[in-house]
Structure formats: structure tokens, C-alpha cells
Design an enzyme around this catalytic site. Structure first.
Site, PDB file in Angstrom:
ATOM      1  N   SER A  51      25.317  -2.497   7.278  1.00  0.00           N
ATOM      2  CA  SER A  51      25.477  -3.490   8.336  1.00  0.00           C
ATOM      3  C   SER A  51      25.989  -2.814   9.597  1.00  0.00           C
ATOM      4  O   SER A  51      26.589  -1.731   9.536  1.00  0.00           O
ATOM      5  CB  SER A  51      26.468  -4.572   7.889  1.00  0.00           C
ATOM      6  OG  SER A  51      26.840  -5.407   8.966  1.00  0.00           O
ATOM      7  N   TYR A  91      34.941  -6.586   4.300  1.00  0.00           N
ATOM      8  CA  TYR A  91      33.484  -6.503   4.450  1.00  0.00           C
ATOM      9  C   TYR A  91      33.099  -5.225   5.198  1.00  0.00           C
ATOM     10  O   TYR A  91      32.196  -4.496   4.772  1.00  0.00           O
ATOM     11  CB  TYR A  91      32.977  -7.737   5.203  1.00  0.00           C
ATOM     12  CG  TYR A  91      31.478  -7.771   5.399  1.00  0.00           C
ATOM     13  CD1 TYR A  91      30.649  -8.229   4.376  1.00  0.00           C
ATOM     14  CD2 TYR A  91      30.892  -7.358   6.595  1.00  0.00           C
ATOM     15  CE1 TYR A  91      29.268  -8.278   4.540  1.00  0.00           C
ATOM     16  CE2 TYR A  91      29.524  -7.399   6.761  1.00  0.00           C
ATOM     17  CZ  TYR A  91      28.716  -7.860   5.745  1.00  0.00           C
ATOM     18  OH  TYR A  91      27.354  -7.889   5.921  1.00  0.00           O
TER      19      TYR A  91
END
Length: 350
Positions: A209, A222
Site C-alpha cells: 500500500s 496497518y
């Protein structure tokens, strides 16, 4: 839905016009036609632009050829889908499901691992599996080899987001995030990489990501998990090249910005023109292209701003702060609703 009018649209428009190398074949004669011939400043600037444009295009072409050779001097070739079995983790929703359906509709053998069944009319082999548990992976892997065959393309896509501040994160939250977003990559590869190495053939695709490149508030776990997945992928690339001397196993790292799935439901962009949301189909199309061209040591970053995120990390703190504010990452998670939705779905599955 992602906005149609964005910097990505502008860049695509420019790429097919003034940034295309054929544009210089029109521009230079046009300068002469309007009276700015050789020796004039405008004509010289036109030649300079043409030289710069051709240099950039040559560099991009050489880079593509290097990647198609696997980044290790392998053979450049297109994929033979009849020989491939694609395994996708977290393929029951979001990017994983879109990718699985896009492949299955072309009659390509697809296997999905997820904690819930795949809801689709297409012929996709689906196995209920907790990819954070190596024992469960080993159990399902045996079934896959018996039912379908040995996977040759691995897409490590499974992911969750909790959406809490560091102070509010529990030990269970952090461990669950790391188990699904990072350790699942490790256990999947530990299970299926030996077969790939034995045959010196395959493709490993890691879904990381933009948040693995640049961190933000309320997503510390995350961001850490995605950064770990990226680092693990790059170490894998180095081992394949320098330890195993593999010329047939390709690798692709995918670092998308916010994607129009339920993972970050409620999150809003402050300036969507500069930081548009990408669709799962856009990500899937880029991944499939990398598969088809058998690209190695390849990185997919989208939308357009994602290409510049690594540069921000080496800038002074005030530049990073400005980028955080412009992207809206400073307050984006204030309206986050995805965590509650994911927890509801997880309890329903159990």
C-alpha cells in the site's frame, strides 16, 4: 465512486499528446512554419524538448525490457495461461475478487483463499482458510494440489484495517493486523515457494500500500504491516536473484492508494483532484498486465501521486507535514467506518 476529473486523467491526456514522442515530429516543423527557424530560441527549445522526451522514452523502454527479462537476465516471453494456476488470498471481496473474476472470465484457473466463500457465478475454486494460520494453510494447500494442481502465480492480497490510534490499539488488534497483512505472506510463500523454485517458474505478487511508504495517524499497525510486506517482498527478490539464481520466477510489488472497497469506508479525500480514489478494476488490470508480460522486479504504484510518495519520505519534516495535510491523511480516519463493518462481517462468518 472515484472522480473522473483528476490529475490522473490530466496525465493520461498529456501522455497521449504533448508527452508522446510523435508530438515532436509536429512541433519542430510547426516552429519553422511560423517563422522560428534554426538558430532561434524557440526552435532550440523545441529541439531540447525533443531530445529530453526521446531520452525519457528510451529510458522507460529499457526499464520495461529489463523487467520483462525478470530483472535477472531471464527470457522475455508472454504468459501461457493454460499452464498457470493463480492463487489469490483475500479473494472474496475488493481487489482480490475483482482480480479473480477478471481472470476467471477468461477461463484461467483461479483459486481463492478467504475466511468466507466467494459469491460469484464464475468458475472460481474457493477454499475457506485463515491465511494467518500456517497449519490451516498447510491443510488447504494439500486440497489445492489434489483438486487443481500446484499454484504457479501467488497474489498475497489478504488485508484488514482496524483504524485506531496507537493508544487505543489492543494487543489483539496489533497481532491480528500483522498476522493477516504480513505474516500471511510469509506462511503462503513458505508453503508454495518450494514448488516454484523446483520448477524455476512462477510469479509472486505482493499487495502492499501507499501507507507502507508513508505513514499516517490512526493506522500505525496497518502502515507497519504494509511496510513489512514491502520489505519482505524486496528481500525475496534479492534471494531469488542472488541466492537461488532463479530466472523463471517473476515478482511484482503493488502499492495502491486508497481503493474503492469497503476497507476504508467513510474516509474522505481533502483534495480528490490530487489524491483520487482508484477502483479495484484499475488495480486488477495493472496486475494482469504484469502477469501477461511476465514482468519481474516490477512495481505498480497508482494513482499518479503514489509515484512521488517515496520522495516525500526523504524530504524535510515540513514537506512531509504539508504532504500529509494536502492528502488529507492528517484527519482522514476521523470519519472511518470500515473497522466496524469488517468486524461485523467477521462475526457473521464465525
Amino acid at each position: 465512486m472515484p472522480p473522473r476529473w483528476s490529475i490522473d486523467f490530466v496525465m493520461r491526456l498529456l501522455d497521449t499528446s504533448v508527452f508522446h514522442y510523435t508530438f515532436t515530429f509536429v512541433l519542430t516543423p510547426l516552429c519553422k512554419f511560423v517563422g522560428y527557424g534554426p538558430g532561434t530560441l524557440l526552435f532550440n527549445l523545441t529541439l531540447l524538448y525533443a531530445a529530453l522526451l526521446f531520452t525519457v522514452r528510451i529510458g522507460m523502454t529499457l526499464s520495461t525490457r529489463y523487467q520483462r527479462a525478470g530483472g535477472n537476465g531471464g527470457k522475455r516471453s508472454k504468459i501461457d495461461w493454460a499452464e498457470e494456476v493463480v492463487l489469490i488470498t483475500g479473494g472474496a471481496s475488493g481487489i482480490g475478487l475483482t482480480l479473480a473474476e477478471a481472470l476467471a472470465i477468461r477461463q484461467i484457473e483461479v483459486v481463492v483463499l478467504d475466511v468466507k466463500p466467494v459469491e460469484t457465478a464464475l468458475g472460481i475454486e474457493s477454499y475457506i482458510c485463515d491465511v494467518s494460520d500456517p497449519k490451516d494453510i498447510a491443510r488447504v494447500a494439500k486440497l489445492i494440489r489434489e483438486d487443481v494442481g500446484k499454484p504457479t502465480i501467488i497474489v498475497n492480497n489478504a488485508g484488514i484495517v482496524i483504524g485506531k490510534s496507537i493508544q487505543d490499539l489492543t494487543e489483539q488488534d496489533i497481532r491480528r493486523t500483522m498476522d493477516v497483512n504480513f505474516f500471511s505472506h510469509v506462511w503462503i510463500l513458505k508453503e508454495f515457494l518450494p514448488d516454484m523454485l523446483k520448477n524455476d517458474h512462477g510469479h509472486i505478487i505482493t499487495i502492499s500500500s501507499v501507507m507502507g511508504l508513508m505513514s499516517a495517524p490512526q493506522v500505525a499497525d496497518y502502515c507497519a504491516s504494509k511496510a513489512a510486506a514491502k520489505a519482505f517482498h524486496e528481500s525475496l527478490e534479492a534471494e531469488l536473484k542472488y541466492i537461488h539464481n532463479s530466472k523463471g520466477i517473476r515478482t511484482t510489488l503493488v502499492c495502491p492508494g486508497r481503493t474503492a472497497t469497503g476497507m476504508f469506508a467513510g474516509v474522505m479525500e481533502r483534495f480528490p483532484f490530487w489524491t483520487p480514489v482508484v477502483t479495484p478494476l484499475e488495480v486488477a488490470q495493472a496486475i494482469i498486465h504484469s502477469m501477461e508480460m511476465r514482468m519481474g522486479r516490477n512495481q505498480i504504484r497508482l494513482p499518479f501521486y503514489a509515484n512521488f510518495v517515496p520522495l516525500v519520505d526523504i524530504m524535510p519534516a515540513w514537506v512531509k507535514d504539508m504532504a500529509t495535510v494536502v492528502s488529507g491523511a492528517d484527519r482522514a480516519m476521523d470519519t472511518f467506518q470500515g473497522g466496524a463493518e469488517q468486524e461485523k462481517m467477521r462475526k457473521k462468518d464465525l
